[in-house]
Write a protein that holds these residues in place. Structure first.
Motif, PDB file in Angstrom:
ATOM      1  N   VAL A  54     -63.294 -79.942  -4.162  1.00  0.00           N
ATOM      2  CA  VAL A  54     -64.172 -79.913  -2.832  1.00  0.00           C
ATOM      3  C   VAL A  54     -65.299 -79.063  -3.315  1.00  0.00           C
ATOM      4  O   VAL A  54     -65.489 -78.293  -3.990  1.00  0.00           O
ATOM      5  CB  VAL A  54     -63.555 -79.591  -1.639  1.00  0.00           C
ATOM      6  CG1 VAL A  54     -62.316 -80.545  -1.347  1.00  0.00           C
ATOM      7  CG2 VAL A  54     -63.025 -78.070  -1.610  1.00  0.00           C
ATOM      8  N   TRP A 169     -61.151 -88.138   4.874  1.00  0.00           N
ATOM      9  CA  TRP A 169     -61.432 -88.128   3.365  1.00  0.00           C
ATOM     10  C   TRP A 169     -61.073 -89.303   2.718  1.00  0.00           C
ATOM     11  O   TRP A 169     -59.988 -90.115   3.043  1.00  0.00           O
ATOM     12  CB  TRP A 169     -60.599 -87.058   2.823  1.00  0.00           C
ATOM     13  CG  TRP A 169     -60.813 -85.781   3.319  1.00  0.00           C
ATOM     14  CD1 TRP A 169     -59.923 -85.244   4.573  1.00  0.00           C
ATOM     15  CD2 TRP A 169     -61.468 -84.637   2.803  1.00  0.00           C
ATOM     16  NE1 TRP A 169     -60.642 -83.890   4.943  1.00  0.00           N
ATOM     17  CE2 TRP A 169     -61.638 -83.840   3.601  1.00  0.00           C
ATOM     18  CE3 TRP A 169     -62.323 -84.549   1.693  1.00  0.00           C
ATOM     19  CZ2 TRP A 169     -62.160 -82.429   3.722  1.00  0.00           C
ATOM     20  CZ3 TRP A 169     -62.944 -83.222   1.567  1.00  0.00           C
ATOM     21  CH2 TRP A 169     -62.958 -82.370   2.417  1.00  0.00           C
ATOM     22  N   PHE A 177     -60.352 -86.393  -4.734  1.00  0.00           N
ATOM     23  CA  PHE A 177     -61.527 -87.072  -3.957  1.00  0.00           C
ATOM     24  C   PHE A 177     -62.187 -88.134  -4.615  1.00  0.00           C
ATOM     25  O   PHE A 177     -62.212 -88.290  -5.965  1.00  0.00           O
ATOM     26  CB  PHE A 177     -62.677 -85.931  -3.820  1.00  0.00           C
ATOM     27  CG  PHE A 177     -63.800 -86.215  -3.060  1.00  0.00           C
ATOM     28  CD1 PHE A 177     -63.774 -85.949  -1.676  1.00  0.00           C
ATOM     29  CD2 PHE A 177     -64.965 -87.034  -3.713  1.00  0.00           C
ATOM     30  CE1 PHE A 177     -64.774 -86.330  -0.851  1.00  0.00           C
ATOM     31  CE2 PHE A 177     -66.039 -87.295  -2.948  1.00  0.00           C
ATOM     32  CZ  PHE A 177     -65.999 -87.044  -1.512  1.00  0.00           C
ATOM     33  N   GLY A 195     -62.727 -93.074   5.418  1.00  0.00           N
ATOM     34  CA  GLY A 195     -61.656 -92.490   4.195  1.00  0.00           C
ATOM     35  C   GLY A 195     -60.274 -93.163   4.721  1.00  0.00           C
ATOM     36  O   GLY A 195     -60.050 -94.046   5.659  1.00  0.00           O
TER      37      GLY A 195
END
Ligand SMILES: [Cu+2]
Length: 462
Positions: A54, A169, A177, A195
């Motif tokens: 992140v 997310w 990610f 997300g």
């Protein structure tokens, strides 16, 4: 919408069921606060090997909760330890233009290894947030956001002051990610980057231990890039006491529902009323599913047998006591573009382009036929002018319009001061305010992919 009981139950964590409560940091008032952006790894839930890469502030997702006083100056020393430029925007604060954190307009980008000192003197107490304003479609998605609280001089008496920073997310099955979809024109031309994994304070399905009779102030902040959070609370004794930081006449949310568009906040007072040993979920509705995003678990000991009944009305802020005049300078704002929007051409960087050429330039949205930041502002006025931005959402998507440095009334009779308002597709409505903060200020959609795709303009107050 179906009745709340009709939603199918599902797990927000989806991929991993484990929950973990990450502490969020507070700040002793007075001393300068150091805020550093960097890259690193966090574990949302489950195993260390599933750590997610992140970008974060002070090595925490979300960043630390920053608490500063109302009406006095606080200094925040921002250090950029990323290997790309960044900046910090203080969402909703009516502060000096030079501190607004918009690269290329109010300051230069803060380059890697460099610092910038933000001096904040917020006139209004309440719940706000801070986030990157540089390539936010990537940096915000990667985690550069946190909650900022401006403390009332005399805060209301509650047993606990809780923050829920709610994020969305897009992760793969290994909890990584999804970098490949950053910049996806499909996302940009539709509802933005949505997300598959919702976190509260950086945790999947955190559990909060509560006690019957306890009075909690819960500050909700939607820090997602694009997802409108349709929240369901299963607590009956709830009142909404502030919207976007500004006190409102307390009201009970209908059927326990709270809707927060990206960037929006709500302060709730909850008197915990269930029996010791029971639990109540907080859910987000997506389609026909209700996902549990957090849970209140009641301990065996009651805090008090009788619930507190005196309602809390927050002390007024300067902004929510503003009386708007009856005459306004009207500024039309037509929002167009996007998938299925029918926009054939628009002006980008001073030149008319057809939609294919616009897409090749990464642009799909326009305000009044102009894509992205225009040379000339949407309007330029003298300080103190009453403005009505008359919005027509002339495309197929909802948009969360945010005005920097000011609060406004969305819908002429709502009586609520906001800094971010959701305009449904086809909606015509207004944002009314007094342009009383000198400087150059952005107006943009807070679905940040829409902003990056062209939905941004500015105005100037002299
Ligand atoms: Cu939008």
């Amino acid at each position: 919408m179906p009745d709340r009981r009709d939603f199918l139950k599902a797990s927000a964590a989806g991929l991993l069921g484990a929950s973990m409560l990450r502490p969020i940091m507070g700040q002793a008032s007075g001393a300068p606060f150091k805020l550093a952006a960097s890259e690193g790894e966090v574990v949302f839930g489950g195993e260390q090997e599933n750590a997610t890469r992140v970008m974060y502030y002070n090595q925490s997702v979300p960043g630390p909760v920053i608490r500063i006083p109302q009406g006095r100056e606080s200094i925040i020393q921002f250090h950029n330890s990323l290997d790309e430029p960044s900046s910090v925007h203080w969402h909703g604060l009516r502060i000096d233009n030079a501190m607004d954190g918009v690269p290329g307009m109010t300051q230069s980008p803060v380059m890697p290894g460099e610092q910038f000192e933000y001096r904040l003197r917020p006139p209004d107490a309440g719940t706000y947030w801070y986030h990157t304003h540089m390539r936010s479609w990537a940096q915000l998605a990667l985690g550069l956001a946190g909650v900022l609280i401006v403390e009332e001089d005399n805060p209301p008496q509650v047993d606990r002051d809780l923050v829920f920073a709610i994020d969305d997310w897009r992760l793969d099955r290994k909890m990584q990610f999804d970098t490949n979809s950053l910049g996806s024109m499909h996302d940009w031309s539709h509802g933005g980057r949505l997300g598959n994994y919702i976190t509260v304070n950086g945790a999947a399905e955190p559990v909060f231990e509560v006690a019957r009779g306890e009075r909690i102030r819960l500050r909700l902040v939607n820090i997602a890039n694009a997802r409108v959070m349709h929240m369901l609370f299963n607590e009956p004794a709830i009142s909404v006491v502030a919207i976007d930081g500004q006190p409102v006449e307390p009201f009970a949310p209908e059927s326990g529902r709270i809707r927060l568009a990206p960037g929006q906040r709500a302060d709730l007072i909850i008197d915990m009323s269930a029996d010791p040993g029971s639990r109540s979920a907080i859910e987000v509705v997506i389609g026909e599913y209700a996902y549990e995003i957090a849970t209140f678990v009641y301990g065996q000991q009651a805090k008090r047998e009788q619930l507190l009944e005196t309602p809390i009305r927050l002390p007024d802020n300067p902004v929510n006591q503003t009386v708007l005049p009856s005459e306004f300078r009207h500024v039309p704002l037509r929002m167009e573009g996007g998938a299925m929007g029918g926009m054939r051409s628009a002006t980008f960087e001073g030149r008319e382009m057809d939609i294919r050429e616009l897409v090749r330039n990464g642009k799909v949205w326009a305000f009044n036929g102009i894509v992205g930041m225009p040379q000339e502002p949407l309007f330029r006025v003298e300080r103190g002018t009453a403005i009505s931005i008359d919005v027509h959402n002339d495309n197929g998507w909802p948009h969360a319009m945010h005005i920097h440095g000011h609060h406004f009334i969305h819908d002429r009779n709502s009586g609520m001061w906001r800094d971010t308002a959701l305009f449904q597709r086809g909606e015509r409505g207004s944002m009314r305010f007094i342009a009383d903060n000198p400087g150059k200020w952005l107006i943009h959609c807070h679905m940040v992919e829409h902003m990056a795709g062209g939905m941004v303009t500015w105005f100037e107050v002299s």
